[in-house]
Design an enzyme around this catalytic site. Structure first.
Site, short mmCIF file in Angstrom:
data_model
loop_
_atom_site.label_atom_id
_atom_site.label_comp_id
_atom_site.label_asym_id
_atom_site.label_seq_id
_atom_site.Cartn_x
_atom_site.Cartn_y
_atom_site.Cartn_z
CD GLU A 1 2.43 -5.32 7.92
OE1 GLU A 1 2.62 -6.55 7.92
OE2 GLU A 1 3.11 -4.52 7.27
CG HIS B 1 -0.16 0.03 2.51
ND1 HIS B 1 0.36 1.19 3.04
CD2 HIS B 1 0.19 -0.96 3.36
CE1 HIS B 1 1.00 0.91 4.17
NE2 HIS B 1 0.91 -0.40 4.38
CG HIS C 1 -0.63 -4.65 4.84
ND1 HIS C 1 -1.07 -3.42 5.25
CD2 HIS C 1 -1.74 -5.33 4.43
CE1 HIS C 1 -2.38 -3.36 5.13
NE2 HIS C 1 -2.81 -4.51 4.62
O1 LIG Z 1 4.40 -0.41 11.42
C1 LIG Z 1 4.12 -1.40 10.73
O2 LIG Z 1 3.01 -1.94 10.78
C2 LIG Z 1 5.17 -2.01 9.81
C3 LIG Z 1 4.97 -1.82 8.33
O3 LIG Z 1 4.58 -0.57 7.92
O4 LIG Z 1 6.38 -1.50 10.14
P1 LIG Z 1 7.75 -2.28 10.00
O5 LIG Z 1 8.37 -1.76 8.77
O6 LIG Z 1 8.46 -1.91 11.22
O7 LIG Z 1 7.46 -3.74 9.94
#
Ligand SMILES: O=C(O)[C@@H](CO)OP(=O)(O)O
Length: 341
Positions: A200, A97, A270
């Site tokens: 995610e 996204h 995600h």
């Molecule tokens: O904050 C989050 O949900 C994730 C992805 O955006 O972050 P990270 O990159 O730390 O996995």
């Protein structure tokens, strides 16, 4: 270019989702081990399942866990339905996204349903331009608004101007109720299937916290481990391994059959649900995946051919000749579009 997509981490990331099942960790682990140990595959009905990999960006040492077999599909998994197109070749587009409001603020997001920022909206539109001449027969998104908006905004740019329509796919009955009966309408629309399995990963107690402040408090290494290690979950959250167990299972059960039947698929999801799917497609090891970073709003193209996934990087623009050279079908599609529009 693939290199664009495999950026190294340093600051803004997020997304994740899907809440509940963290307490089933042990069960998931067991499922996962079973899957990794091969027999695997069909996790229909199971909530989670495995992943695997490919080499590409980084090399791993032989001792690393290579999460599973190469992605080649056994004939037993050939779908019996939905095979109106009879082809052993299809395009797969993955898009993380666009930037969300919490990406912008550098907050752990996980399964919190945060919308796109203004920049994220622009990124989604830009992504759409890049894939505007690539055929899309079916779209899969997570259940979260930032992925759904990205898919819809991207499709506004598609030259074919088909209208995405939401299909409920969770049961036979739901599928029947979602049926479109008019052949003309079917031709002019693209089914969109939203599923929590592509959400995610759940960031547990970190959700809503600022990433920099969390690193200042717990140390950079600890936070990096929570964010990028394969099997260390953040407090009360999902590790990448746990996320892979449901995202890759879903991919194998629901998405691969579409590709096998010759349908071109786009997935809008995600950072971590896609990392786990890419780990599977590219056969990355659990060490290699640590360095895999996905930019927001950059589409990545794979060609699925003879049961294998071939990574083709990110189309730079609709006119990029290389993308259409990958397969005869893509080239023909593009040619037809050029004639029509
Ligand atoms: O904050 C989050 O949900 C994730 C992805 O955006 O972050 P990270 O990159 O730390 O996995």
């Amino acid at each position: 270019m693939a290199a664009e997509v495999y950026r190294h981490a340093i600051g803004t990331f997020q997304s994740h989702s899907y809440a509940n099942n963290v307490n089933h960790k042990q069960r998931l682990r067991n499922n996962f081990v079973r899957l990794v140990n091969k027999d695997s595959v069909s996790s229909r009905g199971a909530r989670y399942s495995s992943c695997s990999n490919r080499r590409s960006v980084i090399r791993s040492s032989a001792s690393q866990t290579s999460v599973a077999d190469p992605v080649s599909l056994s004939p037993s998994r050939t779908p019996t339905t939905d095979t109106n197109k009879k082809s052993n070749e299809a395009a797969l587009i993955l898009i993380r996204h666009g930037e969300s409001l919490w990406n912008e603020k550098n907050l752990f997001t996980g399964c919190v349903d945060v919308p796109l920022s203004k920049k994220g909206i622009d990124e989604a539109i830009e992504a759409g331009k890049r894939i505007s001449s690539i055929p899309v027969d079916v779209i899969f998104t997570s259940a979260l608004i930032r992925a759904q908006m990205t898919a819809m905004l991207a499709m506004t740019q598609h030259r074919r101007k088909k209208v995405p329509i939401i299909i409920h796919n969770e049961s036979e009955q739901a599928r029947q109720w979602s049926q479109v009966f008019s052949e003309d309408t079917k031709k002019q629309s693209i089914p969109v299937i939203a599923s929590w399995q592509l959400n995610e990963r759940m960031y547990g107690e970190l959700q809503g916290l600022n990433k920099q402040e969390t690193a200042d408090r717990y140390g950079k290494e600890q936070v990096h481990e929570w964010r990028r290690s394969y099997d260390t979950p953040p407090p009360n959250g999902e590790s990448l391994e746990m996320c892979a167990e449901r995202a890759v299972a879903y991919f194998r059960d629901q998405i691969e059959p579409q590709l096998l039947s010759g349908k071109n698929v786009m997935i809008a999801a995600h950072g971590n649900s896609l990392r786990s799917i890419i780990m599977y497609l590219d056969k990355l090891t659990s060490q290699e995946v640590i360095s895999l970073e996905l930019s927001t709003g950059i589409p990545m193209l794979y060609i699925f051919k003879e049961g294998r996934f071939i990574r083709r990087g990110s189309p730079i623009g609709p006119q990029e000749a290389g993308v259409y050279a990958y397969t005869k079908r893509l080239a023909l599609y593009r040619q037809k579009l050029d004639e029509m529009f």
